[in-house]
Design a protein around this motif. Sequence first.
Motif, PDB file in Angstrom:
ATOM      1  N   ALA A  72      40.389  -4.088  82.346  1.00 51.65           N
ATOM      2  CA  ALA A  72      40.071  -2.766  81.817  1.00 51.65           C
ATOM      3  C   ALA A  72      38.579  -2.520  82.026  1.00 51.65           C
ATOM      4  O   ALA A  72      37.748  -3.338  81.622  1.00 51.65           O
ATOM      5  CB  ALA A  72      40.417  -2.678  80.334  1.00 51.65           C
ATOM      6  N   GLU A  73      38.264  -1.414  82.665  1.00 52.40           N
ATOM      7  CA  GLU A  73      36.875  -0.997  82.872  1.00 52.40           C
ATOM      8  C   GLU A  73      36.702   0.348  82.180  1.00 52.40           C
ATOM      9  O   GLU A  73      37.346   1.328  82.540  1.00 52.40           O
ATOM     10  CB  GLU A  73      36.566  -0.886  84.360  1.00 52.40           C
ATOM     11  N   VAL A  74      35.844   0.369  81.181  1.00 54.96           N
ATOM     12  CA  VAL A  74      35.651   1.548  80.338  1.00 54.96           C
ATOM     13  C   VAL A  74      34.250   2.089  80.571  1.00 54.96           C
ATOM     14  O   VAL A  74      33.275   1.318  80.607  1.00 54.96           O
ATOM     15  CB  VAL A  74      35.851   1.204  78.851  1.00 54.96           C
ATOM     16  N   ILE A  83      33.569  -4.181  80.727  1.00 61.44           N
ATOM     17  CA  ILE A  83      34.754  -4.731  81.386  1.00 61.44           C
ATOM     18  C   ILE A  83      35.387  -5.785  80.494  1.00 61.44           C
ATOM     19  O   ILE A  83      34.685  -6.557  79.826  1.00 61.44           O
ATOM     20  CB  ILE A  83      34.389  -5.333  82.767  1.00 61.44           C
ATOM     21  N   GLY A  84      36.711  -5.780  80.462  1.00 64.60           N
ATOM     22  CA  GLY A  84      37.448  -6.782  79.703  1.00 64.60           C
ATOM     23  C   GLY A  84      38.700  -7.164  80.454  1.00 64.60           C
ATOM     24  O   GLY A  84      39.117  -6.473  81.379  1.00 64.60           O
ATOM     25  N   PHE A  85      39.288  -8.271  80.039  1.00 64.32           N
ATOM     26  CA  PHE A  85      40.526  -8.675  80.701  1.00 64.32           C
ATOM     27  C   PHE A  85      41.440  -9.419  79.749  1.00 64.32           C
ATOM     28  O   PHE A  85      41.019  -9.996  78.751  1.00 64.32           O
ATOM     29  CB  PHE A  85      40.255  -9.515  81.955  1.00 64.32           C
ATOM     30  N   SER A  86      42.716  -9.365  80.097  1.00 67.91           N
ATOM     31  CA  SER A  86      43.752 -10.167  79.481  1.00 67.91           C
ATOM     32  C   SER A  86      44.508 -10.841  80.621  1.00 67.91           C
ATOM     33  O   SER A  86      44.192 -10.606  81.795  1.00 67.91           O
ATOM     34  CB  SER A  86      44.672  -9.303  78.629  1.00 67.91           C
ATOM     35  N   ALA A 138      47.823  -6.447  75.742  1.00 66.79           N
ATOM     36  CA  ALA A 138      47.391  -5.303  76.543  1.00 66.79           C
ATOM     37  C   ALA A 138      46.163  -4.645  75.920  1.00 66.79           C
ATOM     38  O   ALA A 138      45.200  -4.280  76.616  1.00 66.79           O
ATOM     39  CB  ALA A 138      48.529  -4.302  76.683  1.00 66.79           C
ATOM     40  N   ILE A 139      46.191  -4.491  74.599  1.00 64.99           N
ATOM     41  CA  ILE A 139      45.052  -3.898  73.898  1.00 64.99           C
ATOM     42  C   ILE A 139      43.812  -4.779  74.016  1.00 64.99           C
ATOM     43  O   ILE A 139      42.683  -4.293  74.050  1.00 64.99           O
ATOM     44  CB  ILE A 139      45.423  -3.673  72.421  1.00 64.99           C
ATOM     45  N   ALA A 140      44.013  -6.091  74.110  1.00 67.88           N
ATOM     46  CA  ALA A 140      42.888  -7.027  74.175  1.00 67.88           C
ATOM     47  C   ALA A 140      41.932  -6.686  75.306  1.00 67.88           C
ATOM     48  O   ALA A 140      40.703  -6.750  75.140  1.00 67.88           O
ATOM     49  CB  ALA A 140      43.407  -8.457  74.339  1.00 67.88           C
ATOM     50  N   ALA A 141      42.462  -6.344  76.487  1.00 69.35           N
ATOM     51  CA  ALA A 141      41.588  -6.044  77.627  1.00 69.35           C
ATOM     52  C   ALA A 141      40.675  -4.866  77.307  1.00 69.35           C
ATOM     53  O   ALA A 141      39.473  -4.868  77.666  1.00 69.35           O
ATOM     54  CB  ALA A 141      42.431  -5.761  78.862  1.00 69.35           C
ATOM     55  N   ASP A 143      39.820  -3.793  74.195  1.00 68.61           N
ATOM     56  CA  ASP A 143      38.921  -4.199  73.112  1.00 68.61           C
ATOM     57  C   ASP A 143      37.754  -5.030  73.649  1.00 68.61           C
ATOM     58  O   ASP A 143      36.593  -4.811  73.277  1.00 68.61           O
ATOM     59  CB  ASP A 143      39.727  -5.007  72.086  1.00 68.61           C
ATOM     60  N   ILE A 144      38.052  -5.967  74.516  1.00 69.10           N
ATOM     61  CA  ILE A 144      37.002  -6.822  75.088  1.00 69.10           C
ATOM     62  C   ILE A 144      36.032  -5.990  75.918  1.00 69.10           C
ATOM     63  O   ILE A 144      34.814  -6.219  75.892  1.00 69.10           O
ATOM     64  CB  ILE A 144      37.634  -7.960  75.915  1.00 69.10           C
ATOM     65  N   ALA A 145      36.549  -4.995  76.646  1.00 67.48           N
ATOM     66  CA  ALA A 145      35.671  -4.116  77.418  1.00 67.48           C
ATOM     67  C   ALA A 145      34.712  -3.354  76.511  1.00 67.48           C
ATOM     68  O   ALA A 145      33.529  -3.157  76.854  1.00 67.48           O
ATOM     69  CB  ALA A 145      36.512  -3.141  78.241  1.00 67.48           C
TER      70      ALA A 145
END
Length: 415
Positions: A72-74, A83-86, A138-141, A143-145
């Motif tokens: 996920a790139e926000v 950026i975050g990932f799961s 899915a939400i984790a990516a 949230d981490i971003a």
Amino acid sequence: MTPVTPVTPAPAAAPAAVPAALSGVPAAAPSGDRIHRVRLSSVRLPLATPISDAKVLTGVQTPMTEVALLFAEVSTADGHEGIGFSYAKRAGGPGQYAHAREVAPALVGEDPNDIARLWTKLVWAGASVGRSGLATQAIAALDIALWDMKARRAGLPLAKLLGAHRDSVRCYNTSGGFLHTPVEELLDNATASLERGLGGIKIKVGQPDGAADLRRLEAVRGHLGDGVPLMVDANQQWDRPTALRMGRALEGFGLTWVEEPLDAYDAEGHAALAASLDTPVATGEMLASVAEHTALIEARACDIIQPDAPRIGGITQFLRLAALADHRGLQLAPHFAMEIHLHLAAAYPHEPWVEHFEWLEPLFHERLEIRGGRMHLSNRPGLGITLTDQARAWTREACEIDGTGAVRELTAATG
């Protein structure tokens, strides 16, 4: 009659001077910035060698050949990015991507600083499928971003934003100790890991033949000597009697811990085992929510808890769990995803461990510094990672949610 002298009220105290830097700034003012774009990518990372642990040798699973990642790139209207990932192993990657694609439009127009509130909003956007497992992974990516963005905006590594207790964390290698690896190669891998600067070695156990596990462990302990921290991981493949018997047989090896000796959800069995063994018991990596970990903690089912931020819903949830673990005085050894967990472990009050896997390195330009048995924080802001062209090349699906909340496909799915 004695006259009463009127009392003149004292003048009201002058209001305290407001620092110039705060003048005219309302308390808890919104940042003014807003999320205006989210890009989601489903990436398949191939593994050089099919991976086998005890779940393969007992017939529960087939060898693992790839890791599916959700990135996920926000970005915001003011140009800030995170950026975050799961991830998922063997199955679940397409499901994580599909769920994130459905709920991510809920972020558009929101203040990116309100991360806890946004986590709740995302959960409710997909509430009918629950608050654990694939949905929260899915939400984790996302949230981490958001946490990555917040730390980048502050110009700080994520650990420093959270409040680091240390600038480096003890680290151990797992990827060289799988059960498909012959003993001689196992020893060579252990040597290479120590020469690279790692501080401990973990090997897999849990084969149908327990004697074979003991022979491998004898070879590794003899090779390393008594001074090197050594862990074993049974990947949930023992029943209660076997776990107790094997746990007692392992006592003489001076292990740092025995990991997942029982089914991940058997809190009662883990608690009995932990009370019976001198060797610390570690577990938790397969659990998919804070609530599931809380059951372990309340049962006193482990000495070392091993949460995985992408699996339990991201950094927001990991911090909730870390507070509970700290309250009970548990040791912490987060599972996998060292690029995220280095920061979270550095912010844990008690001296933790972090797990070293080099599997994800092709996805990122940056490398983590390892020396003296520890993984060191860099001064890069946020998580300190950026995606490589190779990561883009391994993308199976991607989409972009724009400032109106509309979803636009960027690539078509491939086989």
